[in-house]
Enzyme design. Structure first.
Site, PDB file in Angstrom:
ATOM      1  N   PHE A 138       0.857  -1.190   0.000  1.00 54.26           N
ATOM      2  CA  PHE A 138       0.000   0.000   0.000  1.00 54.26           C
ATOM      3  C   PHE A 138       0.889   1.234   0.000  1.00 54.26           C
ATOM      4  CE2 PHE A 138      -2.418   3.482   1.855  1.00 54.26           C
ATOM      5  CZ  PHE A 138      -3.496   3.492   1.015  1.00 54.26           C
ATOM      6  N   ASP A 223       9.203   2.599   1.776  1.00 51.06           N
ATOM      7  CA  ASP A 223       8.029   3.336   2.236  1.00 51.06           C
ATOM      8  C   ASP A 223       7.863   3.031   3.724  1.00 51.06           C
ATOM      9  OD1 ASP A 223       5.501   4.145   2.991  1.00 51.06           O
ATOM     10  OD2 ASP A 223       4.495   3.436   1.179  1.00 51.06           O
ATOM     11  N   LYS A 252       2.718   9.472   8.461  1.00 50.33           N
ATOM     12  CA  LYS A 252       1.837   9.201   9.614  1.00 50.33           C
ATOM     13  C   LYS A 252       2.255   9.812  10.972  1.00 50.33           C
ATOM     14  CE  LYS A 252      -0.932   5.417   7.923  1.00 50.33           C
ATOM     15  NZ  LYS A 252      -0.559   4.941   6.580  1.00 50.33           N
TER      16      LYS A 252
HETATM   17  C1  LIG Z   1      -0.848   5.176   5.209  1.00 55.75           C
HETATM   18  C2  LIG Z   1       0.167   4.765   4.223  1.00 55.75           C
HETATM   19  C3  LIG Z   1       0.388   5.501   3.042  1.00 55.75           C
HETATM   20  C4  LIG Z   1      -0.486   6.659   2.619  1.00 55.75           C
HETATM   21  O1  LIG Z   1      -0.374   7.755   3.482  1.00 55.75           O
HETATM   22  P1  LIG Z   1      -1.431   8.958   3.347  1.00 55.75           P
HETATM   23  O2  LIG Z   1      -0.937   9.943   4.371  1.00 55.75           O
HETATM   24  O3  LIG Z   1      -2.770   8.404   3.649  1.00 55.75           O
HETATM   25  O4  LIG Z   1      -1.332   9.467   1.964  1.00 55.75           O
HETATM   26  C5  LIG Z   1       1.419   5.119   2.215  1.00 55.75           C
HETATM   27  N1  LIG Z   1       2.196   4.071   2.514  1.00 55.75           N
HETATM   28  C6  LIG Z   1       2.015   3.336   3.635  1.00 55.75           C
HETATM   29  C7  LIG Z   1       2.925   2.194   3.924  1.00 55.75           C
HETATM   30  C8  LIG Z   1       0.986   3.651   4.520  1.00 55.75           C
HETATM   31  O5  LIG Z   1       0.788   2.908   5.606  1.00 55.75           O
END
Ligand SMILES: *Cc1c(COP(=O)(O)O)cnc(C)c1O
Length: 399
Positions: A138, A223, A252
């Site tokens: 994700f 990420d 986050k």
């Molecule tokens: C939450 C998340 C995102 C997206 O972050 P947003 O602030 O909602 O755009 C991207 N990568 C990972 C691994 C995430 O957990």
């Protein structure tokens, strides 16, 4: 207004992109939230791994209040002291040399995708643009990050997707190696798949990924939007795996609940982003970077990483005791305080029942209960969570 009235109004005015639970939080402190009717909830979701310091941590609140009275926003046409300090702090504590600031995880990944493409084309030729990512990953909800994400449910309805993403099975170095072509410029992975159901690959996998990248001149992007800022008991999850990426994205938990994203990169790559190549109006403004400085410094000063390891071990141990009692819990896994309990049954009913009993948890991939409490959680709060969960699980299947 009470919760019911708020929910009725939401029903009328809010676009329904979320299947929201019937909860209207209006106040938070530490690991607890209170709704508009005054009911208290124990929060083991923490705004989806955002509130690592709990709700309204005094140092984050103080930093926001002070900064709000001095300067909220001024634009990236000018130099921003709090942003500069934050960049220094993050670079000092990571592999990275420079930072770019934006407002969310998706945007941080957008920056990483753009930088990887620009750098690779300049350095290795115009045919290089493809990025390999993992199935069940994700990376966000913008068009580029939806294209990067390895989940059909996130992508459907939005064709045509952005060209140039290939998805391979996670934790499978051979699959990655076979997917590399002369068009490939980068590999983008979460160190632990969060939305994918708390999937933790082997250290050997990451060593092999790094080797594949080095042999083929590919940029390795981690990420760490969900795993960063202490969640795993280290400031960044890559530190567990004996591997260093070239680019890392964070968001986050970075600003203790204020909206922020950042892309960190090694010098050689960062140089490829000159004036006019990328930007963000709000990115790293004085208000959010003041909050982030307070949040990151608190995590470093107050022994929170060691506490996370301790509480993570305790929570994992308690969940494993539940696993012995309930056969439908098939696995408990995690690092620090990102923990999943995999079920042989759907988890959504359990999450709903937990809400009714004043406990906030979440389910990923339908069958994995995900626990990402504030890192400041105490044993007694874990005990309280386990008691509530055990009651609910007993209703699903008597012990
Ligand atoms: C939450 C998340 C995102 C997206 O972050 P947003 O602030 O909602 O755009 C991207 N990568 C990972 C691994 C995430 O957990």
């Amino acid at each position: 207004m009470n919760s019911k009235q708020w929910i009725e109004k939401a029903d009328k005015y809010i676009i329904k992109t979320y299947g929201r639970y019937p909860l209207v939080p209006v106040k938070g402190e530490g690991c607890y939230l209170w709704d508009a009717d005054g009911k208290r909830y124990l929060d083991f979701l923490a705004g989806v791994a955002v509130n690592n310091l709990g709700h309204c941590h005094p140092r984050v609140v103080a930093a926001l209040q002070k900064q709000a009275g001095e300067l909220i926003h001024c634009s990236n046409f000018y130099h921003i002291p709090q942003q500069i300090e934050l960049a220094e702090l993050l670079c000092t504590h990571s592999f990275a040399d420079r930072a770019f600031f934006c407002n969310s995880g998706a945007e941080a990944n957008e920056a990483a995708i753009k930088l990887a493409r620009k750098y690779s084309r300049e350095k290795f030729g115009p045919e290089r643009f493809e990025i390999i990512t993992a199935i069940s990953s994700f990376h966000g909800r913008t068009m580029a990050t939806v294209s990067a994400t390895g989940q059909e449910k996130v992508q459907r309805f939005f064709d045509p997707l952005l060209h140039g993403f290939k998805h391979v099975p996670f934790n499978d170095a051979d699959a990655l190696r076979s997917a590399v072509s002369p068009l490939t410029c980068a590999v983008m992975l979460e160190p632990i798949q969060g939305e994918g159901g708390v999937v933790i690959p082997s250290a050997e996998y990451f060593r092999e990924v790094r080797r594949i990248c080095d042999e083929n001149n590919l940029i390795l992007i981690f990420d760490e939007v969900q795993t960063g800022i202490g969640r795993t008991g280290k400031l960044f999850a890559y530190e567990h795996f004996d591997v260093t990426p070239d680019i890392m994205t964070l968001a986050k938990a970075l600003a203790g609940g204020a909206p922020i994203g950042t892309m960190l990169a090694r010098e050689e790559l960062a140089e490829s982003f000159g004036p006019g190549t990328h930007g963000s109006t709000f990115g790293g403004n004085p208000l959010v970077t003041a909050a982030a400085l307070a949040a990151v410094q608190t995590i470093l000063d107050e022994g929170i990483l060691a506490h996370t390891v301790k509480m993570g071990d305790y929570l994992t141990g308690q969940l494993k005791i539940l696993q012995e009692k309930f056969a439908f819990i098939t696995e408990v896994r995690g690092i620090g305080l990102i923990i999943g309990a995999e079920l042989s049954i759907p988890g959504s009913e359990i999450v709903k029942k937990a809400l009714g009993k004043g406990l906030l948890i979440n389910v990923a991939q339908d069958r994995v209960l995900r626990f990402v409490p504030p890192l400041i959680v105490q044993e007694q709060e874990i005990d309280e969570m386990i008691r509530i969960l055990e009651t609910i699980l007993s209703e699903v299947q008597p012990a």
